[in-house]
Structure formats: C-alpha cells, structure tokens
Design an enzyme around this catalytic site. Structure first.
Site, short mmCIF file in Angstrom:
data_model
loop_
_atom_site.label_atom_id
_atom_site.label_comp_id
_atom_site.label_asym_id
_atom_site.label_seq_id
_atom_site.Cartn_x
_atom_site.Cartn_y
_atom_site.Cartn_z
N ARG A 41 9.12 -12.05 57.29
CA ARG A 41 8.70 -13.06 58.42
C ARG A 41 9.68 -11.89 59.20
O ARG A 41 8.41 -12.40 60.64
CB ARG A 41 10.11 -13.94 58.71
CG ARG A 41 10.03 -14.46 60.21
CD ARG A 41 11.12 -16.26 59.90
NE ARG A 41 12.44 -15.00 59.31
CZ ARG A 41 13.60 -15.48 59.84
NH1 ARG A 41 13.05 -14.71 61.51
NH2 ARG A 41 14.38 -14.74 59.46
N TYR B 161 14.24 -24.97 59.36
CA TYR B 161 14.20 -23.64 59.14
C TYR B 161 13.72 -23.93 57.40
O TYR B 161 14.16 -24.86 56.73
CB TYR B 161 15.48 -23.83 58.56
CG TYR B 161 16.29 -23.23 59.39
CD1 TYR B 161 16.11 -22.86 60.74
CD2 TYR B 161 16.93 -21.53 59.50
CE1 TYR B 161 16.73 -21.51 61.59
CE2 TYR B 161 18.09 -20.89 60.50
CZ TYR B 161 16.99 -21.48 61.39
OH TYR B 161 18.07 -20.31 62.23
N HIS C 273 28.11 -14.81 52.52
CA HIS C 273 27.14 -15.19 53.18
C HIS C 273 26.53 -16.23 51.89
O HIS C 273 25.98 -16.76 52.60
CB HIS C 273 26.31 -14.28 53.40
CG HIS C 273 24.29 -14.56 53.93
ND1 HIS C 273 23.99 -14.12 53.51
CD2 HIS C 273 24.53 -14.97 55.36
CE1 HIS C 273 22.74 -14.96 54.83
NE2 HIS C 273 23.18 -14.89 56.00
#
Length: 721
Positions: free
Chosen positions: A565, A469, A436
């Site tokens: 978030r 984003y 990732h």
C-alpha cells in the site's frame, strides 16, 4: 551467471521518504477520481492533509535533527539527511499545489452543483452577514485573546497544528507598523453553518478576520493572514528501565508540544513584511515555508462532509458485514473455536466476535486467565471494560499496553491506569522495543485438562478502526501455537528466553530469520529449475537487507508478487536484478492494513499472516508476530483473498521502473474492484444468513442472562455493520 553483484547498490533503492510522498500522492489521486463518490473525494483530500502533517511531525522532524548536526551517513538510496530534507520539501511543495488545485478547480465547484457552498464574506446574504456578525460578537469575541508582539512583549508560543492569525496594524495618525497574533479557538467548530440554506457554510477564521478590528480599539488593521505551524512531535523516551516509563512518557508528551517548527503554512496573500516577521520569529528555513492558495489545513473537509445535510447518494453506499452465528453472543464461542479454526477478514467480517471472545472469557467460570497485547484501542473500548470485568470476576488478567504507540501515547497511558485500577496486571513490554504484535491468549479449565484459546491478528484491537481498516485474524486452539503464545507472554512479562518456537515466529529477528530462510530455499529451488512463486502483502517495504535478498531471489528466477500500500524502496525492472518482481498498490475505500505471506515451492504452499511489515523497525526493534494458517479451507480462503486483490484492475496501480505508479490497463476486461467485491460478498452472506434464520425459527427456550452477563452495546457512535 555472474555472482559478483552488489545487491546493496544505492541505484537499486528508492528513498523511503520520497516513496512515502508518492503513496500520499496516490491518496490524492483518489480525490481527483470522478468515479469515487463526490463527498468521499473531499474526505480523501482531507486524509492527504492529516497524512502529511503526521509525516512532517515525525519523519521530516527526524531528518531535520540529523541535518542540523550534519549527519554524514547516507540512506540506502545514497542521500544524506540534508539532501533528503530538501528533496522531501521540494516534492511536498508540488503536492501542495496539486492539493489546492484539486480543491479550487474540481471539488468546490462540484459540490456547489449540489447546493453546498463554502462562502466568503462577500458572498453572504444580508441575513447571513448579520448572523456572522452576531456570532463573532456574542460567541467568539469573549474567547479571543490577541497577543501583541513588540519589544516589551515577546512573540508568543505557537502550538503545533493550531490555526492562528497574524495581524499587522498601525495606531491611528501614526505610521509605525505593529504586530500581533491571535489563535483561532478550537473550542468552536471550524465549519460554521449559515442560515437561509441547509448547506451554506463559512469557516471560523473567515469570520474572525472580517471583524478582527474589534479586538484592537483605536488601531487600524492593515492586514490579517492565517498561518499554521507543524512542530517536531516525535517522542524521545529514555528506557533504562520500565519502572517509571509512564511518568517518562507523560513528561515527554508535555515537552513534545515545544518541538522545533519544521513547516510553516501561510496564506499566499500574506505581505512580504508580515511573512518576514513570522519567519524570523519562528526560525524556519525558506524551503519549509508553504504559501497556500485557499483555506489552510484541509482536514476541515472531513468536518464539512459530516455537517452536510442529505446527499447520502454522494457517499459510499453502506454494506452489511458478515458474522457467523456460531461466534455471536447467543452461542458458546469456545465450543465454536474448539470445533475448528476461524479466519476473520475485517471489515467484511464483523469485529464483534473478537469483542465477544473477551466478553465471554470475562464471565465464563472455567476461564482462569486472559493475556492480551494492546497497541491501539478506541477511546471508549468495550475490550477494556471486559478485561476489567474479568479481573473483578477473579480471572488472572495480564495486559501489555504499549504506551509508546505513536500519537496514541496519551490514550494508552489513560487505559493503562484504568486497567490497573480495575485489578488487571499491566506490563509495558521490553526495554528498547515496541510491542506491536496482536495476540490474545485465554486459558480455560476443561474436562480433558487445560486448553488454550487464541486470537492472533494483523491489526489492532480497535473496534472503531476495524470498520475501515482491512485486517485479518485467526481464532485457534492449536496446542503448539498455544505453547508458543504462553512463552511469548512469559518473555514479555518476566525473564524468559525460549530456545525455540514451534509454529509462531517472533520479532525482533525471528521473522527476519524465517523469511530469509524461505528466500534461501526459494533461491535454491529456482536454481534447480523448479517453479517457485512468492506472494506478499504489506503496508511498507523498506528494509535494505530484505530488499537485497528479494533481488537475489529474483535473479535466481523466483517469481515475486508484492502488494504494498505505502512505502516501497524496492525498484522494479532492473535488468538481471528485479525482472521477476512485480509491485501493486491498492488505495481505496478501506485502508489496506493486513499482512499476508504466501510461499509456493513447486506446488507445496504455505500461508502466513503477520503484524509486521518488512521494515527495519518491525524486524529489529519491535515485538511482532507471524503465524501460519494451517486449516486447509482457511488457507484456501487466504489464497482467494490475495488473488482477488492481485487481479483488481480498478484501484490497483502498478509500480514502474521510473518509480511512478500507473493504473492497470483493463481494456477489454471487466472491471474488478476487490474491496467492492468483498463488500458485496459480505452483504450476500449476511442476507443469506438472515433468510436462513427466518426459515428456521428456533423453538428452544433461551435463558435470560443476568445484567452482569449481558453483552455491552458498542456506544461509540460507530456503525457495527
């Protein structure tokens, strides 16, 4: 001070799945917020639907599997899988009611005030009725395929997320009830524009239900009701080795389509008889049946917004992202990065320099090798094209493509094949781990020897999502980071276990160890009475040991500010446990995706960015990267960015001890919307740069690049500003 405290007490934790629904409710609140542009409110409501669908396909599906085998182990909050499953569905039912109340009572009446109508058959003009009648018979009728459901023809397979119509009918002069289903074809737009007004629309399923009788000659349709199912779509990939990983993923993608049904949505007007038939055939629990008072699947609202003509004033106003001229295609990006480090803050800073870094690397004769990790890329990625060009130009190109990136598996398998065809060496990571981290390493031969150029980021190498984003990235030639990056790629591609890293921290375990070490240090200093302040920003906080460690630091007197978030399993306001922890959440125009970790130990500050949230999967089961921001001016910029977000009083909601989130009380204080401020600052910088260029036109002759070396235009339809 008593030390016998169980920081893992279930009462100190919020359930992960219920916390996620609370996050989606904050998105839903944005659709109800009249200060947001009207058409953006429609899009927020659409987002709540797509969020919820993915949540059920993965997280709720996992709970259902655990509950089906009576898995006994509770989660950190003390709930079993079955208890979680029921609690999630109860809360999701409440959310459904709120979604459709928002649509029917607020948003549809509001857009009608601007001449936008989503019509029923009864509301059509004569001209519009004749249009939809012709549309059905000329366009839809030849494609539609009714599927009978009787003793000789079994109930058909209903694919995930498809819109369907259940039909109950009788043969003329007979009373026996018959059943059939009909899939709404997705080859047509769901939102159909009507003639006679520029913004009159009707949904395709409304047209089909009105004329569905034409499909059943000599039968009378008693009822037609729309329904949709959500299935278990989680991949279950066996990873004994990676040699056949592509084949395994492709096979699982096919099997995934036949996962168990975990959610059924039906029109609230459906009869009990027809609903009972569907429930029995789909084998679904009563708590997983959702009766909808309005159009099923609210993602159509995003399509509606795209088709509305005019009314640009009801959308977010565009802004101009900033790009330093030293990083654009007219300049030597390697020289710029050699001069000093560069911090990127997307979407306020253009993503183009990241693409340009790969472009120039692909054609620069001194570049020897490019190594890169790809987790999610766009459907027409310029980065993929430049990596292929680099390989064709004789560079050693190694790309780790994570083919297990959820819901991007098919796209990534495609790109992995394409990269291999173009001559790149493609690897698929480590067994049992997702890769990732966002990392690019370019090796270049220079006069003083080999130099490593790096880009590290908090978000994906996706030129499309980079426009909405918020992420951060760093360009650097730091020698120690370069050595660390080389070791990371050797670890990913071969057999290498570096004994240590100089400046970078790598999961699995490395990031956990680093943050635990910092929390231990903070706790020690706080106990000595020295001021300690920790600031973190992430998408989600759910790892129980990490939360327990934050509690321990808080109890010792460490001041902890968190911007989260989404999921937050930590509870605030527990006396003697989390008194010193404050949690903010920002949901706004852009999806907050960057991860920031700041440590202030009695005035000695350090700044880190990361691809990792503090979730068990990121810390234990993924290859993640946490990297320092060492250049003083860039570290100060990270600090200012965090502080601006922390003082936001427009979009910020503050976590309360009862797990609710409340807006900041800004009475007597000027409004500060961090995202809006960042867009304004970016536009001002961009305009100032243009003004400088107009005042100082260059007289230098610019050599024309050959077609092979020309920068490729991003032709994905997105606004590169």
């Amino acid at each position: 001070m008593t030390t016998n405290i169980n920081f893992k007490n279930p009462d100190y934790y919020t359930n992960r799945e219920l916390s996620w629904i609370d996050f989606n409710d904050r998105v839903l609140e944005e659709s109800r917020d009249r200060s947001n542009p009207l058409l953006e409110r429609l899009k927020f409501l659409s987002i709540t639907q797509s969020n919820l669908d993915e949540f059920f396909m993965v997280r709720v599906a996992s709970l259902a599997k655990l509950a089906s085998v009576d898995y006994p182990k509770p989660d950190a909050s003390g709930l079993t899988a079955d208890e979680q499953l029921r609690a999630v569905n109860k809360k999701a039912h409440a959310m459904l009611t709120k979604q459709y109340t928002t649509l029917q009572r607020s948003l549809l009446p509001a857009i009608e005030q601007h001449g936008v109508y989503l019509k029923t058959m009864a509301e059509l003009t004569t001209e519009q009725y004749e249009f939809v009648k012709s549309y059905f018979h000329d366009e839809l009728y030849p494609v539609l395929t009714p599927m009978a459901d009787d003793s000789s023809r079994p109930f058909p397979f209903i694919s995930n997320d498809s819109l369907n119509i259940a039909v109950q009918l009788v043969k003329h002069k007979e009373s026996t009830h018959l059943f059939a289903t009909l899939q709404v074809p997705d080859v047509f737009p769901r939102v159909v524009r009507l003639p006679g007004a520029k913004n009159d629309f009707i949904l395709i399923e409304t047209i089909i239900k009105a004329f569905v009788g034409a499909l059943f000659v000599n039968y009378r349709v008693k009822e037609a009701a729309t329904f949709r199912v959500i299935r278990d779509m989680d991949l279950d990939v066996a990873e004994e080795d990676t040699s056949d990983l592509l084949k395994e993923v492709q096979q699982q993608l096919k099997l995934r389509e036949h996962g168990h049904v975990i959610r059924l949505e039906v029109e609230s007007t459906i009869s009990k008889k027809l609903l009972k038939r569907l429930t029995k055939q789909l084998d679904i629990h009563e708590y997983a049946i959702y009766e909808v008072s309005g159009p099923i699947d609210l993602t159509f609202l995003n399509e509606l917004v795209k088709r509305i003509v005019g009314l640009e004033q009801l959308k977010y106003q565009p802004f101009t992202a900033y790009e330093s001229p030293e990083l654009n295609h007219d300049h030597d990006i390697f020289k710029a990065i050699r001069t000093h480090d560069w911090l990127m803050h997307h979407p306020y800073d253009m993503f183009d320099p990241v693409v340009e870094f790969i472009r120039q690397s692909s054609v620069d004769p001194d570049v020897l090798a490019i190594k890169m990790t790809l987790y999610r890329v766009s459907g027409d990625s310029p980065i993929i094209r430049y990596l292929g060009r680099a390989a064709q130009n004789g560079k050693q190109v190694t790309v780790l493509v994570e083919v297990k990136a959820r819901f991007d598996e098919q796209n990534n398998v495609h790109w992995a094949r394409q990269l291999e065809k173009m001559g790149c060496h493609v690897i698929y990571g480590l067994i049992g781990l997702k890769t990732h981290c966002k990392l690019t390493l370019v090796v270049r031969r220079e006069q003083g020897g080999i130099r490593r150029y790096m880009h590290m980021g908090t978000g994906n190498y996706n030129d499309v999502t980079a426009h909405f984003y918020t992420d951060m990235g760093l360009f650097t030639t730091n020698a120690d980071m370069g050595i660390d990056a080389t070791n990371i790629f050797n670890m990913l591609s071969g057999y290498s276990e570096p004994p240590y890293f100089h400046l970078l921290h790598i999961s699995p375990q490395g990031i956990r160890d680093f943050i635990n070490e910092r929390l231990n240090q903070a706790t020690k200093l706080a106990k000595e009475g020295r001021p300690v302040h920790i600031q973190m920003k992430m998408n989600s906080l759910s790892d129980q040991p990490m939360i327990a460690h934050l509690y321990e630091a808080s109890r010792a007197g460490v001041k902890i500010d968190l911007i989260i978030r989404g999921i937050c399993c930590l509870k605030v306001g527990i006396p003697g446990i989390s008194d010193n922890i404050t949690v903010h959440s920002i949901v706004g125009r852009f999806l907050e995706h960057s991860r920031i970790y700041i440590f202030d130990f009695d005035g000695e500050r350090s700044f880190y960015l990361s691809s990792a949230d503090l979730m068990t999967r990121n810390l234990n089961r993924r290859v993640e990267l946490l990297f320092p921001v060492l250049q003083e001016d860039l570290a100060e910029r990270v600090s200012r960015i965090y502080q601006t977000m922390w003082t936001d009083n427009v979009k910020t909601r503050v976590l309360q001890p009862d797990d609710t989130y409340l807006h900041v009380d800004r009475r007597g204080r000027p409004a500060l919307d961090a995202q809006t401020l960042f867009t304004q600052q970016a536009t001002e910088r961009a305009e100032a740069q243009k003004a400088t260029e107009r005042r100082s036109p260059t007289n230098e002759f610019q050599p024309m690049l050959s077609p092979e070396n020309q920068p490729t235009t991003l032709d994905d339809g997105s606004d590169t500003n």
